[in-house]
Design an enzyme around this catalytic site. Structure first.
Site, mmCIF file in Angstrom:
data_model
loop_
_atom_site.group_PDB
_atom_site.id
_atom_site.type_symbol
_atom_site.label_atom_id
_atom_site.label_comp_id
_atom_site.label_asym_id
_atom_site.label_seq_id
_atom_site.Cartn_x
_atom_site.Cartn_y
_atom_site.Cartn_z
ATOM 1 N N CYS A 179 0.837 -1.200 0.000
ATOM 2 C CA CYS A 179 0.000 0.000 0.000
ATOM 3 C C CYS A 179 0.879 1.260 0.000
ATOM 4 O O CYS A 179 1.589 1.518 -0.947
ATOM 5 C CB CYS A 179 -0.990 -0.040 1.156
ATOM 6 N N HIS A 211 -3.785 -5.320 0.781
ATOM 7 C CA HIS A 211 -3.575 -5.858 2.119
ATOM 8 C C HIS A 211 -4.106 -7.285 2.157
ATOM 9 O O HIS A 211 -5.063 -7.613 1.458
ATOM 10 C CB HIS A 211 -4.311 -5.021 3.170
#
Length: 501
Positions: free
Chosen positions: A338, A429
């Site tokens: 991320c 994630h």
């Protein structure tokens, strides 16, 4: 049985989240229809729900303990700190804006209504709702705007037990003081205490507990021992401690360990991504903040962050950026997730979070990122190296140009992520929690780092390990807490004759 209970704490990280999760698991195992609830959470550790919203990771874990999918109903108000003074406000799973303390005052009545509605809905649908407080009810400077501790308990007439962490020292004073600073109406709902992380012979604590009951008129309902086997997800990414190990890895199956350094960014988010690696035998994961630890590690993970540009500047100030560039030049493995992935690219254009405009990245990947005011929130699935994978996305930054090989592909074939040599990155994630993918990736990382003696386990299941952690919590509560007294409180509420201190 029908009712609710609020688990409060003497401090942040006293153990509210894990005790609430353990109670949820215990009740679910006994056949109760139970749900978790945290009116307001301040955390950068979050997950995406089935209904496309965002809630705190702790409430997702508690939902799993109940046998439920995470829902925005379980955490209707989430504050995600982006700096020491301002946080992103997420209401019913959707980002509303960035606010400071003064702004929050203007929101309080609306948020109070949101919380009341969601709790009432859950109580009508479930047998039991286990509520978790926020911080401590002893923060009386915040009482007027409180919607998560005694403000919630008073509004919904819910009994409260207060958890204290004996590892911090002074737990008896903490428990006494937490009650003593409250006004009489709030004190009337504090029904008992619970001590967490006790080491040694409980008999040594008995005189203190007896004196505490004499002083407050309230019993200690249990003394939960410290357990080496318990390493369940942290309540909040920001409580992750530098140089601390992650998990309790089993010894290696082969002749060598694989050492992973996860960079503890100042505004780290979704730190739980690296826990999947720590579930593997022979994989030792540790949080680091020093360039030397990055240089020495076999694998480095740059995790997510709520403040990408600010944390990128921190990497440069601390010398960690230079250490990462040096690793990449030597062909040593790096994984960016991320915000960590975005930092590894060429440029970041951010007019949303930092409002710094165009900023140079580390240049390890051919990636350009532009921040979008609309946050991406979704569960995702696809393939990586022909292996089925799934995860979730929570980010403002969008890859507007990517010139490297894709790390994976969405289910519709759209490429995602980047691979360049031993440097990998993704916005997803939860990718490392995909067992088949992780089992395929680890031998590659071991080869790139020269750990030919590392052997990956054939059957590690992150999901099963997390469930075992929840069962361990429930077992500890079953053995060391007066469960009958807790169930009585849930069903009948706080005793009417509790003493005012």
């Amino acid at each position: 049985m029908k009712g609710a209970l609020l688990v409060a704490g003497t401090t942040s990280d006293a153990g509210k989240s894990v005790i609430a999760a353990g109670l949820c698991r215990l009740l679910a195992r006994r056949g109760a229809k139970v749900a978790p609830f945290k009116a307001q959470n301040m955390s950068n550790n979050s997950v995406v729900t089935l209904d496309g919203g965002e809630i705190g990771r702790a409430q997702a874990l508690q939902a799993a303990a109940c046998g439920l999918e995470p829902s925005v109903r379980f955490n209707p108000v989430l504050l995600k700190p982006g700096s020491d003074r301002r946080s992103q406000l997420v209401v019913r799973g959707k980002a509303i804006g960035t606010i400071g303390a003064a702004d929050y005052l203007a929101w309080r009545e609306k948020l109070r209504g949101v919380v009341a509605d969601e709790l009432a809905s859950l109580r009508s649908e479930f047998d039991v709702v286990i509520c978790e407080g926020a911080g401590s009810p002893a923060e009386i400077n915040l009482r007027e705007t409180d919607i998560a501790n005694m403000g919630l308990a008073r509004a919904a007439d819910i009994p409260v037990i207060v958890v204290g962490d004996i590892d911090r020292g002074g737990v008896l004073a903490h428990l006494f003081g937490t009650v003593a600073v409250l006004d009489p109406e709030d004190q009337a709902l504090i029904a008992g205490f619970l001590i967490n992380k006790f080491r040694g012979d409980p008999a040594l604590l008995e005189p203190g507990l007896a004196q505490l009951e004499k002083l407050t008129g309230r019993p200690t309902l249990g003394v939960v021992p410290y357990s080496d086997e318990l390493w369940i997800d942290a309540e909040d990414s920001l409580s992750t401690v530098s140089d601390a190990p992650v998990g309790r890895p089993a010894p290696p199956l082969g002749s060598e360990w694989l050492n992973v350094a996860a960079i503890r960014l100042p505004r780290i988010s979704n730190s739980t991504d690296v826990e999947a690696l720590a579930c593997e035998p022979g994989v030792a994961v540790r949080w680091v903040t020093e360039p030397s630890r990055v240089a020495d590690a076999d694998v480095v993970v740059v995790p997510g962050t709520k403040s990408t540009v600010s944390d990128l500047a921190w990497l440069r100030r601390t010398g960690l950026a230079e250490a990462l560039v040096s690793r990449a030049a030597r062909g040593r493995p790096i994984i960016g997730i991320c915000g960590g992935y975005q930092m590894l690219g060429r440029t970041i254009v951010d007019d949303v979070e930092s409002r710094c405009g165009e900023v140079a990245g580390l240049g390890l990947l051919d990636l350009q990122v532009r921040f979008d005011p609309e946050k991406t929130l979704r569960r995702v699935s696809g393939t990586a190296d022909g292996i089925a994978v799934r995860g979730y996305e929570i980010h403002h930054g969008q890859a507007c140009a990517a010139g490297d090989e894709a790390l994976l592909h969405y289910a519709d074939g759209t490429p995602e992520g980047s691979v360049k040599g031993a440097v990998r990155g993704t916005h997803w994630h939860g990718l490392l929690a995909c067992d088949d993918y992780r089992r395929a990736l680890l031998p590659v990382l071991a080869a790139e780092s020269g750990r030919g003696g590392f052997v990956v386990a054939p059957d590690t299941s992150v999901h099963r390990i997390r469930l075992r952690q929840l069962d361990l919590l429930a077992d500890l509560i079953e053995r060391h807490v007066d469960v009958s007294a807790v169930l009585y409180l849930i069903e009948h509420g706080a005793p009417y004759d509790l003493r005012t201190i």
